[in-house]
Design a protein around this motif. Sequence first.
Motif, PDB file in Angstrom:
ATOM      1  N   GLU A  53       4.372   0.126   1.307  1.00  0.00           N
ATOM      2  CA  GLU A  53       4.574  -0.447   2.643  1.00  0.00           C
ATOM      3  C   GLU A  53       3.466  -1.437   2.947  1.00  0.00           C
ATOM      4  O   GLU A  53       2.443  -1.488   2.274  1.00  0.00           O
ATOM      5  N   SER A  93       5.669  10.136   8.499  1.00  0.00           N
ATOM      6  CA  SER A  93       4.556   9.504   7.809  1.00  0.00           C
ATOM      7  C   SER A  93       3.312  10.373   7.878  1.00  0.00           C
ATOM      8  O   SER A  93       2.973  10.906   8.933  1.00  0.00           O
ATOM      9  N   GLU A 141       2.294   4.673   1.041  1.00  0.00           N
ATOM     10  CA  GLU A 141       2.319   5.487   2.258  1.00  0.00           C
ATOM     11  C   GLU A 141       3.005   6.807   1.922  1.00  0.00           C
ATOM     12  O   GLU A 141       4.012   6.826   1.213  1.00  0.00           O
ATOM     13  N   GLY A 171       0.633   8.844   6.663  1.00  0.00           N
ATOM     14  CA  GLY A 171      -0.322   7.749   6.603  1.00  0.00           C
ATOM     15  C   GLY A 171      -0.457   7.130   5.225  1.00  0.00           C
ATOM     16  O   GLY A 171       0.175   7.570   4.259  1.00  0.00           O
ATOM     17  N   LEU A 172      -1.293   6.105   5.174  1.00  0.00           N
ATOM     18  CA  LEU A 172      -1.518   5.404   3.916  1.00  0.00           C
ATOM     19  C   LEU A 172      -2.421   6.227   3.012  1.00  0.00           C
ATOM     20  O   LEU A 172      -3.223   7.029   3.492  1.00  0.00           O
ATOM     21  N   ALA A 199       0.296  -2.569   4.793  1.00  0.00           N
ATOM     22  CA  ALA A 199      -0.805  -1.774   5.342  1.00  0.00           C
ATOM     23  C   ALA A 199      -1.039  -2.064   6.823  1.00  0.00           C
ATOM     24  O   ALA A 199      -1.372  -1.170   7.603  1.00  0.00           O
ATOM     25  N   TRP A 259       4.938  10.302   2.739  1.00  0.00           N
ATOM     26  CA  TRP A 259       5.929  10.832   3.681  1.00  0.00           C
ATOM     27  C   TRP A 259       6.158  12.299   3.410  1.00  0.00           C
ATOM     28  O   TRP A 259       6.228  12.716   2.250  1.00  0.00           O
ATOM     29  N   THR A 291       0.838  -1.192   0.000  1.00  0.00           N
ATOM     30  CA  THR A 291       0.000   0.000   0.000  1.00  0.00           C
ATOM     31  C   THR A 291       0.878   1.249   0.000  1.00  0.00           C
ATOM     32  O   THR A 291       1.877   1.286   0.714  1.00  0.00           O
ATOM     33  N   ALA A 294       0.842   0.149   9.429  1.00  0.00           N
ATOM     34  CA  ALA A 294       0.950   1.595   9.185  1.00  0.00           C
ATOM     35  C   ALA A 294       0.206   2.371  10.272  1.00  0.00           C
ATOM     36  O   ALA A 294      -0.719   1.835  10.872  1.00  0.00           O
ATOM     37  N   PRO A 295       0.519   3.654  10.497  1.00  0.00           N
ATOM     38  CA  PRO A 295       1.652   4.366   9.881  1.00  0.00           C
ATOM     39  C   PRO A 295       2.984   3.913  10.484  1.00  0.00           C
ATOM     40  O   PRO A 295       3.034   3.500  11.628  1.00  0.00           O
TER      41      PRO A 295
END
Lengths: 232, 193
Positions: free
Chosen positions: A209, A176, A164, A178-179, A211, A166, A162, A214-215
């Motif tokens: 990354e 991060s 992510e 997040g996704l 999922a 940055w 997924t 995460a994050p």
Amino acid sequence: MRNGLTPEQDALAAELALGVLEGADRAEAQRLYLADQTFAEAVEGWRFRFGALHETIGTEAPPPGVWPAIEARISAAENIATVSKLRFWRRSAVLSGAVAAALAVALVLPGAPDVRTVVLPPDQSAIAQLNGEAGAILAASYTPQAGQLQIRPVDLPASELTPELWLIPADGVPRSLGLIETKGTTRINVPLALRAYLTDGAVLAVSLERAESAPHKAPTSTPIAVGKISTI
Amino acid sequence: MLDPDPHAANRARLVAALSRTSGGDRSALREVYDLTAGKLFGICLRICRDRDAAEDVLQDVYLKVWNRAGRFNVERASPITWLSAIARNAAIDWVRSNNPSSVAATPGGDSWQAEPTSEELGAFETLEAAQTRMRLERCLDQLGPQQGGAIRAAFLDGFTHSELAARLSVPLGTMKSLVRRGLLHLRECLGDA
């Protein structure tokens, strides 16, 4: 035997240069190429001779979109190279803990000068286009009043992982955000602490990354797309 | 008397642009592109047989040129031959990884497209290189449309033994010995001259 090879060996060299060999034949010829300099020179000689045949292929004008795409991919590759060089990118999972600890120590040290830096969030909107060498393109925009960042993949390579997002400010440490969705617009409420970083020159990057976890504290792979933020 | 190198200026311009490209000069890459994209697109199209794919491969080719321009050695190769080899390899890589069976699936009759020897000097060719090329082409023509055609197609279309065999609808072993005999003749033909 111009070159000391038997006619059959020279013909094999020509076949390797021509690219007709497959499987075991090809493996054997490549082994010879590496092991036998005379054979290798014969292959290069044939490559050179056959190479002249390219003159017989007619030219064909490529469509006008090809050059801009090449330029965009060079820019993307350079951005990625820059981000990959940032010292925290690869090992930040380990380092950021240590850095945080060091900062915490500094904060409780008696007698440390009481300096506070107040960073005001920028009041300008910001945009970024993220590009990757493999063709990934994402468009992002940030509205400071709402503290909201919107990001939309235009073109994203298929993956089981997924994406992510940055945010990498001048200190080079990725944070991060997040996704993000692989399709459509993802709206991200940027944490207050990070809003001040959304300013000219900061970098947005996307890595692929897992999922579930995460994050993340830090990306685990090279970013697939990178872009600089510009305020407008 | 014939000018032995009528395209020397073209070639010098291309060599200089490649040299500046290796230093990270994008306008130099643009110049390399302007001088050679038509040629390299022709090569990609011929091997990929798919316009969209050839456009993508052409992008890859100039990214490779951008990254590898420093490895071009003017002492060892002509710039256009060096660039053409990059285009050919990139296009063959694309075919191998994207549609390995498409070519084999289309038998092309019992012979190859006729390719008459090109008597014209290429845009970057020296007279000497053109003479060497024409000698090779004449030797291929002497081999006849089947053998000479197979060797040309192997190089220009990027066909392997089994693709050539499928194309002519002959057994693989037959094609292998046809190509081998052709190359042995070619070798003698080139050696004799």
